[in-house]
Design an enzyme around this catalytic site. Sequence first.
Site, short mmCIF file in Angstrom:
data_model
loop_
_atom_site.label_atom_id
_atom_site.label_comp_id
_atom_site.label_asym_id
_atom_site.label_seq_id
_atom_site.Cartn_x
_atom_site.Cartn_y
_atom_site.Cartn_z
CG ASP A 42 -2.02 0.93 1.21
OD1 ASP A 42 -1.76 2.12 0.91
OD2 ASP A 42 -3.16 0.53 1.45
CG ASP A 43 -0.16 4.78 0.09
OD1 ASP A 43 -0.96 4.45 -0.80
OD2 ASP A 43 -0.45 5.57 1.00
CB CYS A 82 -6.83 2.81 -0.77
SG CYS A 82 -5.27 3.20 0.01
NE ARG A 86 -6.40 -1.02 -1.30
CZ ARG A 86 -5.38 -1.56 -0.64
NH1 ARG A 86 -5.51 -2.70 -0.05
NH2 ARG A 86 -4.23 -0.92 -0.56
CE LYS A 135 -6.13 0.50 2.58
NZ LYS A 135 -5.23 1.67 2.60
CG HIS A 137 -10.00 1.20 1.83
ND1 HIS A 137 -9.01 2.11 1.62
CD2 HIS A 137 -11.05 1.89 2.32
CE1 HIS A 137 -9.42 3.31 1.97
NE2 HIS A 137 -10.65 3.20 2.40
CB SER A 160 -6.86 3.72 5.10
OG SER A 160 -6.66 3.49 3.74
CG HIS A 227 -1.98 3.91 3.94
ND1 HIS A 227 -2.34 4.80 4.93
CD2 HIS A 227 -2.74 4.21 2.86
CE1 HIS A 227 -3.29 5.59 4.45
NE2 HIS A 227 -3.56 5.26 3.20
CG ASP A 279 -2.47 0.89 -2.83
OD1 ASP A 279 -1.28 1.26 -2.78
OD2 ASP A 279 -3.35 1.32 -2.04
CG ASN A 280 -2.03 4.31 -4.38
OD1 ASN A 280 -3.16 4.00 -4.02
ND2 ASN A 280 -1.10 4.71 -3.52
CE LYS A 300 -3.01 7.27 -1.09
NZ LYS A 300 -2.97 6.71 0.26
#
Lengths: 450, 450
Positions: A42-43, A82, A86, A135, A137, A160, A227, A279-280, A300
């Site tokens: 994540d991130d 996020c 997803r 996660k 989300h 998150s 994240h 995810d990004n 992001k």
Amino acid sequence: MDRRKFLKNTLIGAGGLVLALMVTGCGVNRQEYTNIVLIYVDDMGYGDLASTGHPTIRTPNLDRMIDEGVTMTQFYSVASLCTPSRAALLTGRYPIRNGMTHINFPNSEHGLPPSEITLAEILKSRGYATACIGKWHLGHLPEFLPTNHGFDYYFGIPYSNDMDPDWPYNPAYLPMPELPLMRNEQIIEQPCVQETLTKRSTEEAIRFIEKNKDQPFFCYLPYVMPHLPLHASDEFQGQSKRGLYGDVIEELDWGVGQLLDALRRLKIDERTLVIFTSDNGPSIQPNLDVGSSGLLRGSKHTTWEGGLRVPFIVWAPNQLPAGKTCMDVGTTMDLFTTLTVLAGDSVPRDRNIDGVNIMSVWQGESKQPHDPIYFYHGNRLTAVRLGKYKLHLWKNVLESTFGKWVKCDSPELYDVEYDPSEEYNIAYENVEIVSHIENEILMFKDQLQK
Amino acid sequence: MDRRKFLKNTLIGAGGLVLALMVTGCGVNRQEYTNIVLIYVDDMGYGDLASTGHPTIRTPNLDRMIDEGVTMTQFYSVASLCTPSRAALLTGRYPIRNGMTHINFPNSEHGLPPSEITLAEILKSRGYATACIGKWHLGHLPEFLPTNHGFDYYFGIPYSNDMDPDWPYNPAYLPMPELPLMRNEQIIEQPCVQETLTKRSTEEAIRFIEKNKDQPFFCYLPYVMPHLPLHASDEFQGQSKRGLYGDVIEELDWGVGQLLDALRRLKIDERTLVIFTSDNGPSIQPNLDVGSSGLLRGSKHTTWEGGLRVPFIVWAPNQLPAGKTCMDVGTTMDLFTTLTVLAGDSVPRDRNIDGVNIMSVWQGESKQPHDPIYFYHGNRLTAVRLGKYKLHLWKNVLESTFGKWVKCDSPELYDVEYDPSEEYNIAYENVEIVSHIENEILMFKDQLQK
């Protein structure tokens, strides 16, 4: 590659025939299925691996995964947030189609619609044991939870890790409960102890794999980190020269190593496909411990390359080439289609599926152009990638925490293969290409209406 | 590492004893010396290799060199300009000591002083055959040429490839002759045909190696590319997705592959040490085909990390570990000292030598802190690296082609291990560290006066 491997690859490439034969009972050995482990951090930025040039983060396990697998250097999430990223991953469809265009908050009453078909549902229907560990989300209310979207098992947080009253950068500016940790549909810890979350998620994933080693399984592992707020377990805190951010990445890398080791120990490494991606791009919270986009522009919350292009490794010993880097374009939506086909199924025909099968890219055989990729921020189309070009219609001007979106005076065009840092707008010299992409947009939007 | 290799490494680490024994005739096999190939590309960025995260440049040979060798992720040129960086490399001394603080032009009447002792002179005195193949840029008048600085053989251009009347960005704004190509002290081509320069330099280097395969040799290979104007041979033009810049890097990578292959073919790969690095970060000419600093801030002509930190690989099969990445700090001046010791000599004692022996770093044994590193731009001290910190006194504000230097309102401090992109000035929270570095500066400047 020897002939046996080539044939095996060709069979898999031709629509997961190996598995299909197994399922239809044609006498092929039960062990011929391909398990899937999908690690989705994540991130994490494009530049945060040692092998993408980070000087002070050690990622020996990811480096080894790269050495033994296939890397894609132009792989995209279709949204730099996020929830929509997803939703695209699990449905193979643009968020603008599945409705998950915005971030979910603890007070959100919606989630991924039950009418959507997830990758987990497809794989479950093909006999896979399925788990989501990390996660979610995509809606925290019961009807939207992983266990109602094709996952047999769920361990993790529903949204998150910054959606907690103790986090001073609370993005929702609203009262909210302390962060819950769930097992299936039950809260088992509140507030969730985040320090051990990477470690516990890794252990949960290995337990799931051990339990299901004799049948096909799909382990979706959307790690909560890196994240913000960052947390690492005691063994990793203070170990990296890159500070807590580096500690967190190094613990994730450790997790990847544990998983690969477990697959080898269980002797299922040669029938398991492991994917690692993010995810990004990295967060843009100022003055905090965030990741790096490397040479890419933006982060992001933007649709510059730094927000969308993510690390991507696929590892499948004896099924895919080792140490191969490919520059073909791909998206997370393509994973839906590729893994569906790998499992011997075909994608749903009652709806638009935007992902394409990129197995032949992984096998080093494809040179055919990818469909246009439409990047949205919320409901707004902000950029499009087609061939080597990327057209920006709106851009995020990073003046505040999450920036301000402004319409480009006229569309900006970049050749992101020649100019991955998106420095030189070449729209004026390439009006025909701009027009061509604008036409593609019109057709896409027209199709969206239908 | 097995015991034999360990012993051999230990011997080399302990002052090039292997070679020393050979030279003093103690009966050690004549083949026990270590040849040196020093590849020094021009203006290549930290982020321009596939293995440092460039998505659209292929560098398979450099990647292989990394897999088989040692990479340093915090390796510096001490100046971000051609002439001073080369002077530091070849003398082991700061440009402020050897006088080469500024770029040489075709009308310059000075050059590297004959009183300076170059690495080539030291190695020649130890029985090495020596060649300089590529760009010199330490004085083009006869007394300053490579053949008067310890090189038996010279093939290349005497200064930068943009110092030509046909190049519209002519940095000297003065009339000048067409670019000469020289062999030893003779001009053999004018204007130099740049398209084939990388190829011809590679071929010259291989010829020199072949000719000297039975004796120790030092092949200094300062490739002219990717300094602007860019040129690639027919086989490479248009081959890279990264445009002409990528073509040029891919041809350099091909050159590296040819060299490594030649060493293997001649069966001298296990007694040759090959280094690959760059003279400084990527150019900042706007709107042109220039390199990338990756996640580092700044470019050539600045003393931000992007201007100074360069790719660094050392390859010595059976002598150094394979596939090792180390985060220890090093400089090009250290090569002077390390290679001098490797050749069984000690550095001159009649002058200040600023380089330190980093062989133990390459062997993976050293964790001791490096001396402070002083970065000058011309005669002005602009930044200092000490431990994980970097203090900036002056900074280049990139408003014009080469930027404008301004004095920092108060010194800016960055933790460049935690923050390699130099984004967060932490001087105010670390006044003691700022004072400590300022004291080091005073002592250094005091010593310079003596």
